[in-house]
Write an enzyme that holds these catalytic residues in place. Structure first.
Site, PDB file in Angstrom:
ATOM      1  N   GLU A  50      31.255 -21.786  10.529  1.00 19.73           N
ATOM      2  CA  GLU A  50      30.986 -20.439  11.025  1.00 19.73           C
ATOM      3  C   GLU A  50      29.802 -20.484  11.982  1.00 19.73           C
ATOM      4  O   GLU A  50      28.735 -21.022  11.660  1.00 19.73           O
ATOM      5  CB  GLU A  50      30.704 -19.455   9.897  1.00 19.73           C
ATOM      6  CG  GLU A  50      30.481 -18.039  10.413  1.00 19.73           C
ATOM      7  CD  GLU A  50      30.721 -16.968   9.368  1.00 19.73           C
ATOM      8  OE1 GLU A  50      31.356 -15.951   9.705  1.00 19.73           O
ATOM      9  OE2 GLU A  50      30.271 -17.145   8.227  1.00 19.73           O
ATOM     10  N   ILE A  51      30.003 -19.926  13.164  1.00 17.51           N
ATOM     11  CA  ILE A  51      28.966 -19.863  14.190  1.00 17.51           C
ATOM     12  C   ILE A  51      28.232 -18.544  14.022  1.00 17.51           C
ATOM     13  O   ILE A  51      28.830 -17.470  14.113  1.00 17.51           O
ATOM     14  CB  ILE A  51      29.596 -19.961  15.593  1.00 17.51           C
ATOM     15  CG1 ILE A  51      30.374 -21.269  15.724  1.00 17.51           C
ATOM     16  CG2 ILE A  51      28.536 -19.849  16.675  1.00 17.51           C
ATOM     17  CD1 ILE A  51      31.359 -21.282  16.859  1.00 17.51           C
ATOM     18  N   TYR A  56      19.293 -12.604  12.178  1.00 13.82           N
ATOM     19  CA  TYR A  56      18.607 -12.624  13.471  1.00 13.82           C
ATOM     20  C   TYR A  56      17.568 -13.738  13.515  1.00 13.82           C
ATOM     21  O   TYR A  56      17.872 -14.873  13.160  1.00 13.82           O
ATOM     22  CB  TYR A  56      18.015 -11.245  13.781  1.00 13.82           C
ATOM     23  CG  TYR A  56      19.075 -10.181  13.851  1.00 13.82           C
ATOM     24  CD1 TYR A  56      19.869 -10.032  14.975  1.00 13.82           C
ATOM     25  CD2 TYR A  56      19.315  -9.348  12.755  1.00 13.82           C
ATOM     26  CE1 TYR A  56      20.875  -9.068  15.046  1.00 13.82           C
ATOM     27  CE2 TYR A  56      20.317  -8.377  12.806  1.00 13.82           C
ATOM     28  CZ  TYR A  56      21.088  -8.247  13.955  1.00 13.82           C
ATOM     29  OH  TYR A  56      22.080  -7.309  14.002  1.00 13.82           O
ATOM     30  N   ASP A  82      23.220 -21.901  13.757  1.00 13.23           N
ATOM     31  CA  ASP A  82      22.457 -20.757  14.243  1.00 13.23           C
ATOM     32  C   ASP A  82      21.315 -21.281  15.104  1.00 13.23           C
ATOM     33  O   ASP A  82      20.746 -22.343  14.807  1.00 13.23           O
ATOM     34  CB  ASP A  82      21.893 -19.950  13.067  1.00 13.23           C
ATOM     35  CG  ASP A  82      21.508 -18.540  13.467  1.00 13.23           C
ATOM     36  OD1 ASP A  82      22.344 -17.630  13.288  1.00 13.23           O
ATOM     37  OD2 ASP A  82      20.382 -18.347  13.971  1.00 13.23           O
ATOM     38  N   ASP A 123      31.195 -16.108  15.059  1.00 16.22           N
ATOM     39  CA  ASP A 123      30.480 -14.856  14.801  1.00 16.22           C
ATOM     40  C   ASP A 123      29.060 -15.009  15.348  1.00 16.22           C
ATOM     41  O   ASP A 123      28.092 -14.613  14.713  1.00 16.22           O
ATOM     42  CB  ASP A 123      30.473 -14.554  13.297  1.00 16.22           C
ATOM     43  CG  ASP A 123      29.874 -13.193  12.976  1.00 16.22           C
ATOM     44  OD1 ASP A 123      29.810 -12.339  13.882  1.00 16.22           O
ATOM     45  OD2 ASP A 123      29.457 -12.982  11.819  1.00 16.22           O
ATOM     46  N   HIS A 126      28.294 -13.350  20.552  1.00 16.81           N
ATOM     47  CA  HIS A 126      29.237 -12.328  21.028  1.00 16.81           C
ATOM     48  C   HIS A 126      29.180 -12.147  22.547  1.00 16.81           C
ATOM     49  O   HIS A 126      29.733 -11.175  23.073  1.00 16.81           O
ATOM     50  CB  HIS A 126      29.009 -10.980  20.337  1.00 16.81           C
ATOM     51  CG  HIS A 126      28.998 -11.074  18.845  1.00 16.81           C
ATOM     52  ND1 HIS A 126      29.924 -11.807  18.152  1.00 16.81           N
ATOM     53  CD2 HIS A 126      28.152 -10.540  17.919  1.00 16.81           C
ATOM     54  CE1 HIS A 126      29.666 -11.703  16.840  1.00 16.81           C
ATOM     55  NE2 HIS A 126      28.596 -10.958  16.695  1.00 16.81           N
ATOM     56  N   ASP A 152      34.491  -9.985  16.789  1.00 16.39           N
ATOM     57  CA  ASP A 152      33.752  -9.018  17.620  1.00 16.39           C
ATOM     58  C   ASP A 152      34.065  -9.166  19.102  1.00 16.39           C
ATOM     59  O   ASP A 152      33.171  -9.087  19.949  1.00 16.39           O
ATOM     60  CB  ASP A 152      32.242  -9.146  17.377  1.00 16.39           C
ATOM     61  CG  ASP A 152      31.873  -8.907  15.923  1.00 16.39           C
ATOM     62  OD1 ASP A 152      32.669  -8.281  15.204  1.00 16.39           O
ATOM     63  OD2 ASP A 152      30.800  -9.358  15.506  1.00 16.39           O
TER      64      ASP A 152
END
Length: 276
Positions: A50-51, A56, A82, A123, A126, A152
């Site tokens: 998962e990206i 944040y 991340d 994810d 975006h 998204d």
């Protein structure tokens, strides 16, 4: 499957999403789609990437969806990437790596160390440009039969993300490319010089849901019925199966279809023999 007091049935992944506090249910409605796609893999030793970890720029925040995936795939390995360094307490089967999805060298290194992945979910930023670049790097490394998801994708239409309300920008260009890959055999009939990406014959299926793009990797070597090649593996398999089934219990309709298939492939003599 659980049921709310309202009578609404909730799938196992959505229940985990609620417990872990991931926005894949509530703010978004992705988990019922994912449960439909992946429920048959729950007990397998799959590898998921998962990206975007969430939280944040806060080092000790995020990881809710990674925890959800680890609970859903009890025998799976989960990798998250991340740009922010994360210090999270998660299941030992979860590995979080620091790096940008806009860095092809980093993405390839992740695939070498933790792949091949059966499921990849973008994810991340975006930003349409990032989403397209990431797909072009990672899809070729996806395991055969694997699934690639872009979340998204509504940002394709939002100018402040680099999208365009007029034409959907880079994401809609990618969608067109994917559809062209699905139909490469047909396009090649009218334009033999048409340029396809190297993975064109590996795009098996494409599905779009609200804010989701889902691409399945697999064999896409089906011939066009306007250029039918009886030596094509898919065509040869179809012939063998039809002949086997019709040998024991022949039907007029089935034999007519088999004759037509030989005719499509240019074997007129065999088509006549079956027709007789």
């Amino acid at each position: 499957m659980s049921t709310f007091a309202t009578g609404y049935e909730i799938d196992p992944l959505t229940l985990l999403a609620i417990r872990h506090g991931t926005d894949k249910w509530g703010p978004h409605f992705y988990t019922p789609v994912y449960d439909e796609l992946f429920s048959h893999l729950r007990d397998r030793p799959i590898r998921l990437l998962e990206i975007g970890v969430g939280g944040y720029d806060l080092r000790t925040m995020g990881g809710a969806s990674l925890a959800m995936w680890a609970d859903y795939f009890q025998n799976g390995e989960v990798t998250g990437i991340d740009p922010t360094e994360k210090r999270l307490t998660l299941d030992p089967r979860i590995k979080v790596l620091q790096g940008s999805q806009d860095d092809p060298a980093f993405l390839k290194e992740v695939c070498e160390k933790r792949g091949p992945f059966d499921i990849i979910i973008d994810d991340g930023s975006h930003i349409p440009k990032h989403m397209v670049g990431t797909f072009n790097v990672l899809f070729p490394s996806l395991a055969d039969g694997g699934t690639y998801v872009i979340e998204d994708m509504q940002t394709a239409f939002w100018p402040h993300f680099g999208g365009s309300m007029l034409h959907g920008g880079e994401i809609m260009k990618l969608v067109r490319t994917i559809i062209e890959c699905l139909n490469h055999a047909e396009i090649g009939i009218v334009d033999r010089s048409h340029a396809f990406p190297p993975f064109a014959k590996q795009v098996k299926s494409f599905r779009a849901c609200h804010n989701l793009l889902i691409i399945e990797k697999g064999n896409n070597y089906e011939p066009s019925n306007y250029a039918y090649d009886l030596n094509n593996p898919r065509a040869a398999t179809a012939l063998r199966l039809m002949e086997r089934e019709l040998e024991g219990e022949p039907t007029v309709e089935g034999l007519a279809n088999l004759s037509n298939l030989y005719l499509l492939g240019g074997n007129v003599a065999k088509a006549k023999e079956v027709a007789r």
